[in-house]
Motif scaffolding. Structure first.
Motif, mmCIF file in Angstrom:
data_model
loop_
_atom_site.group_PDB
_atom_site.id
_atom_site.type_symbol
_atom_site.label_atom_id
_atom_site.label_comp_id
_atom_site.label_asym_id
_atom_site.label_seq_id
_atom_site.Cartn_x
_atom_site.Cartn_y
_atom_site.Cartn_z
ATOM 1 N N ASP A 62 -79.911 -19.624 9.026
ATOM 2 C CA ASP A 62 -80.369 -20.087 7.718
ATOM 3 C C ASP A 62 -79.385 -19.606 6.661
ATOM 4 O OD1 ASP A 62 -82.631 -21.259 8.725
ATOM 5 O OD2 ASP A 62 -83.976 -19.636 8.140
ATOM 6 N N VAL A 63 -79.172 -20.423 5.638
ATOM 7 C CA VAL A 63 -78.365 -20.060 4.480
ATOM 8 C C VAL A 63 -79.288 -20.131 3.268
ATOM 9 C CG1 VAL A 63 -76.393 -20.685 3.051
ATOM 10 C CG2 VAL A 63 -76.269 -21.000 5.522
ATOM 11 N N PHE A 64 -79.255 -19.099 2.410
ATOM 12 C CA PHE A 64 -80.114 -19.098 1.230
ATOM 13 C C PHE A 64 -79.301 -18.821 -0.032
ATOM 14 C CE2 PHE A 64 -79.951 -14.626 2.235
ATOM 15 C CZ PHE A 64 -79.905 -14.017 0.999
ATOM 16 N N VAL A 65 -79.830 -19.271 -1.157
ATOM 17 C CA VAL A 65 -79.248 -19.000 -2.471
ATOM 18 C C VAL A 65 -80.393 -18.680 -3.419
ATOM 19 C CG1 VAL A 65 -77.982 -19.952 -4.421
ATOM 20 C CG2 VAL A 65 -77.294 -20.553 -2.119
ATOM 21 N N ASN A 66 -80.292 -17.565 -4.134
ATOM 22 C CA ASN A 66 -81.237 -17.181 -5.187
ATOM 23 C C ASN A 66 -80.513 -17.241 -6.523
ATOM 24 O OD1 ASN A 66 -83.188 -16.573 -3.298
ATOM 25 N ND2 ASN A 66 -82.859 -14.372 -3.390
ATOM 26 N N TYR A 67 -81.148 -17.821 -7.521
ATOM 27 C CA TYR A 67 -80.580 -17.879 -8.874
ATOM 28 C C TYR A 67 -81.626 -17.394 -9.856
ATOM 29 C CZ TYR A 67 -78.544 -19.607 -13.173
ATOM 30 O OH TYR A 67 -78.036 -19.690 -14.434
ATOM 31 N N ASP A 68 -81.307 -16.314 -10.585
ATOM 32 C CA ASP A 68 -82.228 -15.764 -11.582
ATOM 33 C C ASP A 68 -82.181 -16.615 -12.849
ATOM 34 O OD1 ASP A 68 -82.790 -13.764 -9.843
ATOM 35 O OD2 ASP A 68 -82.019 -12.131 -11.085
ATOM 36 N N MET A 69 -83.346 -17.020 -13.330
ATOM 37 C CA MET A 69 -83.430 -17.832 -14.540
ATOM 38 C C MET A 69 -83.354 -16.965 -15.807
ATOM 39 S SD MET A 69 -83.605 -20.818 -13.266
ATOM 40 C CE MET A 69 -84.116 -21.891 -14.568
ATOM 41 N N ASN A 70 -83.683 -15.685 -15.691
ATOM 42 C CA ASN A 70 -83.593 -14.798 -16.850
ATOM 43 C C ASN A 70 -82.260 -14.051 -16.835
ATOM 44 O OD1 ASN A 70 -84.478 -13.267 -14.578
ATOM 45 N ND2 ASN A 70 -85.028 -11.609 -15.946
ATOM 46 N N PRO A 79 -73.671 -8.126 -21.308
ATOM 47 C CA PRO A 79 -73.296 -9.540 -21.265
ATOM 48 C C PRO A 79 -74.488 -10.405 -20.866
ATOM 49 C CG PRO A 79 -72.390 -8.381 -19.383
ATOM 50 C CD PRO A 79 -73.014 -7.347 -20.264
ATOM 51 N N GLU A 80 -74.489 -11.646 -21.313
ATOM 52 C CA GLU A 80 -75.559 -12.570 -20.959
ATOM 53 C C GLU A 80 -75.213 -13.239 -19.637
ATOM 54 O OE1 GLU A 80 -76.525 -15.271 -24.069
ATOM 55 O OE2 GLU A 80 -76.951 -13.673 -25.494
ATOM 56 N N LEU A 81 -75.654 -12.642 -18.539
ATOM 57 C CA LEU A 81 -75.402 -13.210 -17.223
ATOM 58 C C LEU A 81 -76.691 -13.443 -16.481
ATOM 59 C CD1 LEU A 81 -73.843 -10.090 -15.652
ATOM 60 C CD2 LEU A 81 -72.415 -11.609 -16.805
ATOM 61 N N ASN A 82 -76.642 -14.397 -15.594
ATOM 62 C CA ASN A 82 -77.746 -14.666 -14.690
ATOM 63 C C ASN A 82 -77.262 -14.320 -13.290
ATOM 64 O OD1 ASN A 82 -77.842 -16.612 -17.044
ATOM 65 N ND2 ASN A 82 -79.901 -16.766 -16.248
ATOM 66 N N ALA A 83 -78.047 -13.548 -12.575
ATOM 67 C CA ALA A 83 -77.647 -13.124 -11.231
ATOM 68 C C ALA A 83 -77.792 -14.271 -10.242
ATOM 69 C CB ALA A 83 -78.496 -11.940 -10.787
ATOM 70 N N ILE A 84 -76.884 -14.308 -9.294
ATOM 71 C CA ILE A 84 -76.958 -15.258 -8.197
ATOM 72 C C ILE A 84 -76.660 -14.476 -6.918
ATOM 73 C CG2 ILE A 84 -74.554 -16.002 -8.441
ATOM 74 C CD1 ILE A 84 -75.509 -18.798 -7.559
ATOM 75 N N SER A 85 -77.432 -14.725 -5.895
ATOM 76 C CA SER A 85 -77.172 -14.084 -4.610
ATOM 77 C C SER A 85 -77.302 -15.125 -3.515
ATOM 78 C CB SER A 85 -78.133 -12.917 -4.376
ATOM 79 O OG SER A 85 -79.472 -13.351 -4.446
ATOM 80 N N PHE A 86 -76.560 -14.929 -2.456
ATOM 81 C CA PHE A 86 -76.577 -15.861 -1.343
ATOM 82 C C PHE A 86 -76.317 -15.093 -0.064
ATOM 83 C CE2 PHE A 86 -72.397 -15.684 -3.215
ATOM 84 C CZ PHE A 86 -71.564 -15.484 -2.130
ATOM 85 N N GLY A 87 -76.693 -15.673 1.040
ATOM 86 C CA GLY A 87 -76.493 -14.985 2.298
ATOM 87 C C GLY A 87 -76.930 -15.793 3.494
ATOM 88 N N LEU A 88 -76.815 -15.152 4.641
ATOM 89 C CA LEU A 88 -77.182 -15.743 5.918
ATOM 90 C C LEU A 88 -78.368 -15.013 6.497
ATOM 91 C CD1 LEU A 88 -73.651 -16.015 7.562
ATOM 92 C CD2 LEU A 88 -74.943 -17.848 6.488
ATOM 93 N N ILE A 89 -79.220 -15.747 7.173
ATOM 94 C CA ILE A 89 -80.337 -15.161 7.896
ATOM 95 C C ILE A 89 -80.171 -15.582 9.351
ATOM 96 C CG2 ILE A 89 -82.835 -15.059 8.157
ATOM 97 C CD1 ILE A 89 -83.010 -15.954 5.201
ATOM 98 N N LEU A 90 -80.032 -14.607 10.218
ATOM 99 C CA LEU A 90 -79.852 -14.907 11.651
ATOM 100 C C LEU A 90 -81.106 -14.657 12.425
ATOM 101 C CD1 LEU A 90 -76.388 -13.249 12.073
ATOM 102 C CD2 LEU A 90 -76.869 -15.668 11.874
#
Length: 90
Positions: A62-70, A79-90
């Motif tokens: 599985d491949v996932f992506v999380n994007y923070d809206m805040n 700084p005004e940033l929104n976090a993004i994380s992604f990864g693999l689930i085996l």
């Protein structure tokens, strides 16, 4: 999990969370001596986070992506940033 044997799958959703605590650990050398410092603070991070998540998979991968809206930091504290994380689930 039997569903992994069936092949392709896709998913999307939302998430929310609350920060319980934040700490940092610093390791460095001064004059050849190893030093360690620990710091507990909020580092001006937002207490709440929420966002969207997408996930796609095939069999055992599985491949996932999380994007923070805040924003990651409190207003006018970084700084005004929104976090993004992604990864693999085996």
């Amino acid at each position: 999990n039997r569903y992994r044997d069936y092949g392709f799958r896709i998913g999307a959703g939302v998430y929310a969370g609350h920060r319980l605590g934040t700490h940092a650990k610093y390791r460095y050398r001064t004059d050849g001596n190893a030093q360690r410092d620990k710091d507990k603070d909020n580092f001006f991070l937002e207490d709440w986070r929420y966002g969207i998540r997408g996930q796609i998979g095939w069999r055992n991968l599985d491949v996932f992506v999380n994007y923070d809206m805040n924003h990651m930091f409190k207003k006018d504290r970084g700084p005004e940033l929104n976090a993004i994380s992604f990864g693999l689930i085996l």
